[in-house]
Scaffold this motif. Structure first.
Motif, short mmCIF file in Angstrom:
data_model
loop_
_atom_site.label_atom_id
_atom_site.label_comp_id
_atom_site.label_asym_id
_atom_site.label_seq_id
_atom_site.Cartn_x
_atom_site.Cartn_y
_atom_site.Cartn_z
N VAL A 112 4.74 8.74 -16.72
CA VAL A 112 5.70 8.26 -17.61
C VAL A 112 5.31 6.76 -17.00
O VAL A 112 5.91 6.90 -15.08
CB VAL A 112 7.02 8.73 -16.97
N GLU A 113 4.75 5.76 -17.71
CA GLU A 113 4.39 4.68 -17.31
C GLU A 113 4.47 3.37 -17.82
O GLU A 113 4.53 3.65 -19.32
CB GLU A 113 2.73 4.49 -16.91
N THR A 114 5.71 2.63 -17.53
CA THR A 114 6.02 1.38 -18.67
C THR A 114 4.72 0.19 -18.80
O THR A 114 5.04 -0.29 -19.29
CB THR A 114 7.38 0.79 -17.90
N ALA A 127 7.55 11.89 -8.09
CA ALA A 127 7.96 10.54 -8.37
C ALA A 127 7.69 10.39 -6.77
O ALA A 127 8.47 10.27 -6.21
CB ALA A 127 9.34 10.10 -8.62
N ASN A 128 6.84 9.50 -6.40
CA ASN A 128 6.37 8.88 -5.13
C ASN A 128 6.39 7.14 -5.22
O ASN A 128 6.10 6.38 -5.91
CB ASN A 128 4.83 8.83 -4.89
N GLU A 129 7.41 6.67 -3.97
CA GLU A 129 7.91 5.09 -4.42
C GLU A 129 7.98 4.85 -6.09
O GLU A 129 7.93 3.31 -6.44
CB GLU A 129 6.18 4.18 -3.65
N PHE A 130 8.84 5.40 -6.71
CA PHE A 130 9.52 5.18 -7.80
C PHE A 130 10.59 5.11 -8.04
O PHE A 130 10.96 3.42 -8.10
CB PHE A 130 9.00 6.37 -8.62
N VAL A 187 0.83 -1.47 -0.02
CA VAL A 187 0.18 0.16 0.16
C VAL A 187 1.01 1.36 -0.01
O VAL A 187 1.69 1.39 0.62
CB VAL A 187 -0.84 -0.35 1.27
N THR A 188 0.67 2.22 -0.83
CA THR A 188 1.37 3.46 -0.36
C THR A 188 0.47 4.44 -0.16
O THR A 188 -0.39 4.23 -0.36
CB THR A 188 1.92 3.85 -2.45
N ALA A 189 1.32 6.11 -0.66
CA ALA A 189 0.66 7.21 0.57
C ALA A 189 -0.25 7.15 -0.14
O ALA A 189 -1.53 7.39 0.84
CB ALA A 189 1.94 7.71 1.23
N LEU A 204 6.14 10.36 -12.74
CA LEU A 204 6.56 9.22 -12.71
C LEU A 204 6.43 8.25 -11.60
O LEU A 204 5.92 7.84 -11.11
CB LEU A 204 8.68 8.89 -12.80
N GLY A 205 5.88 7.09 -12.51
CA GLY A 205 5.51 5.29 -12.01
C GLY A 205 4.42 6.11 -11.49
O GLY A 205 3.96 6.02 -9.58
N PRO A 206 3.14 5.82 -12.20
CA PRO A 206 1.65 6.87 -10.96
C PRO A 206 0.93 5.72 -10.81
O PRO A 206 -0.23 5.60 -10.19
CB PRO A 206 1.02 7.94 -12.33
N GLY A 207 1.77 4.89 -10.73
CA GLY A 207 0.71 3.46 -9.67
C GLY A 207 -0.79 3.15 -10.69
O GLY A 207 -0.99 2.78 -11.82
N ARG A 208 -2.05 3.80 -9.70
CA ARG A 208 -3.14 4.30 -9.88
C ARG A 208 -3.84 4.92 -10.45
O ARG A 208 -4.41 5.23 -10.36
CB ARG A 208 -4.10 2.88 -8.75
N1 SAH Z 1 3.72 6.66 -7.15
C1 SAH Z 1 3.02 5.17 -7.28
C2 SAH Z 1 3.07 3.69 -7.59
C3 SAH Z 1 4.09 3.80 -7.68
S1 SAH Z 1 4.49 1.46 -8.27
C4 SAH Z 1 2.11 5.39 -6.16
O1 SAH Z 1 2.68 6.00 -5.06
O2 SAH Z 1 0.80 5.18 -5.36
C5 SAH Z 1 5.14 2.00 -9.16
C6 SAH Z 1 4.65 2.41 -10.16
O3 SAH Z 1 6.19 2.88 -11.14
C7 SAH Z 1 4.06 2.01 -11.43
O4 SAH Z 1 3.26 2.40 -11.92
C8 SAH Z 1 5.05 0.90 -12.05
O5 SAH Z 1 4.22 0.75 -12.67
C9 SAH Z 1 5.73 2.01 -12.93
N2 SAH Z 1 7.38 1.93 -12.77
C10 SAH Z 1 8.47 0.97 -12.47
N3 SAH Z 1 9.24 0.94 -13.65
C11 SAH Z 1 9.19 2.11 -14.49
C12 SAH Z 1 10.32 2.46 -15.19
N4 SAH Z 1 10.84 2.00 -15.53
N5 SAH Z 1 9.39 3.48 -16.66
C13 SAH Z 1 8.15 3.57 -16.03
N6 SAH Z 1 7.27 3.12 -14.61
C14 SAH Z 1 7.63 2.66 -14.61
#
Ligand code: SAH
Length: 363
Positions: free
Chosen positions: A114-116, A153-156, A49-51, A84-88
């Motif tokens: 930015v999401e892969t 970028a949170n938990e990225f 679970v993230t913030a 970066l890495g926006p999760g849900r």
């Molecule tokens: N920021 C979100 C999710 C964190 S989990 C939150 O706080 O809830 C990590 C996220 O980064 C996921 O969306 C995952 O798909 C993405 N991700 C992981 N590696 C990546 C990369 N190299 N480039 C872009 N997105 C990436």
């Protein structure tokens, strides 16, 4: 045997043992079987679970942070809000709602995610379907067009691959993933030492580095250094580089062996904020922090935000708000760990920029 285990065994049989960061990158990002490519890992039923999933307050405060930065950066007519890495997509949805406080800021905004992961991209599109500002997706930060940007970028950074070097018989050897005597995946050490690693340390010491995180920070900071831009990085990690390994695999909130179920567990490592700071400064940007997540959120006014929400809440909702607040800003909540101390934040700004909200000149 899982698909990825078979793929790893094949690759090692043909090409020999692989560095840990290659293993980690494939586990997380393999186009068909990678962890993030195939699932929504968040929430009580997921692996972590993230913030932003704990409380709307987190994304709201980051949205207000972005609005304040925009003013400090001279209110450019157009600004990209990049995540970066926006999760849900929860953080961004909450941030945009809070940003509506300033019409000028909202109308300057364009969102770039930015999401892969295609699975998560779809979930983000649903979360942002009502977004009042245009939203677009990119596979890497380099694909985001040039121009003033505020990057969140949170938990990225914790999911960017790490490499390990282990001190053995007075030399540093890279840790590799190969086979044990039964032909199962196992950790081992490269037979030849690393000639360029000469630091003194006792045998058994582990040096954990993330070339991918450093490269990402170099690209990010080079953008910020061009001006009228800022970034906020929040993650769990440590403020000073030291020896030790923090790689962990999490499945359904439990730690598992990273080699046991490749692609099915989340693989992460604690973020080395000192290394990120060095990379950002070397790319020509200023860095503020790290400060703890608890400190940052308190300075941004989370206690007042919680009070305001509680005024409109039922008794049960008010308890939930208090609990979420405690999880976000304190070190412990009863027997459970909170995020307040382990999680930290740094802000990246153009050289000579004023101190960004929530930070101080010295920390
Ligand atoms: N920021 C979100 C999710 C964190 S989990 C939150 O706080 O809830 C990590 C996220 O980064 C996921 O969306 C995952 O798909 C993405 N991700 C992981 N590696 C990546 C990369 N190299 N480039 C872009 N997105 C990436």
């Amino acid at each position: 045997m899982s698909e990825l285990t078979r793929i790893f065994k094949d690759s090692i049989a043909h090409d020999g043992p692989m560095p840990l960061d290659t293993f980690m990158a494939v586990c997380l990002s393999h186009s068909q079987h990678g962890y993030y490519m195939t699932r929504d890992p968040f929430g009580v039923k997921g692996d972590f679970v993230t913030a932003p999933e704990i409380s709307q307050m987190f994304g709201e405060l980051l949205g207000l942070w972005a609005a304040e930065c925009w003013t400090m950066l001279g209110s450019p007519d157009k600004i990209y809000l990049v995540e970066l890495g926006p999760g849900r997509g929860t953080l961004m949805a909450d941030a945009l709602r809070a940003a509506r406080i300033s019409n000028e800021f909202s109308s300057a905004l364009e969102v770039h995610l930015v999401e892969t992961s295609p699975v998560l991209q779809e979930i983000q599109a649903r979360a942002l379907a009502q977004s009042p500002v245009p939203v677009s997706w990119h596979k890497s930060l380099e694909d985001v067009p040039d121009g003033p940007a505020i990057i969140l970028a949170n938990e990225f950074f914790d999911c960017l691959p790490v490499r390990h070097y282990v001190k053995a018989a007075r030399h540093w050897h890279q840790r590799l993933v190969g086979f044990d005597t039964q032909g199962d995946l196992a950790f081992g050490l490269a037979p030849d030492p690393e000639p360029l690693l000469t630091m003194e340390a006792p045998d058994g010491a582990v040096l954990e580095i993330s070339p991918a995180a450093q490269l990402m920070m170099t690209q990010l900071a080079a953008r910020i250094a061009k001006g009228q831009s800022a970034a906020l990085v929040v993650d769990y990690g440590y403020g000073e580089t030291s020896y030790g390994e923090t790689l962990q695999a999490l499945k359904a909130h439990k730690r598992v062996n990273p080699l046991d179920c490749p692609g099915e567990a989340d693989l992460t490592a604690h973020v080395d904020f000192a290394a990120l700071t060095r990379a950002a400064q070397a790319a020509g940007a200023d860095v503020f922090g790290p400060v703890t997540q608890g400190e940052l959120l308190m300075r941004l006014g989370i206690a007042q935000r919680a009070d305001a929400l509680k005024k409109r809440a039922t008794e049960d909702q008010a308890c939930a708000i208090d609990l979420a607040l405690a999880r976000l800003v304190t070190e412990r909540v009863g027997a459970a760990p909170g995020m307040g101390l382990l999680f930290k934040a740094i802000a990246i700004a153009p050289r000579g920029a004023p101190v960004l909200p929530g930070f101080r000149r010295e920390a």
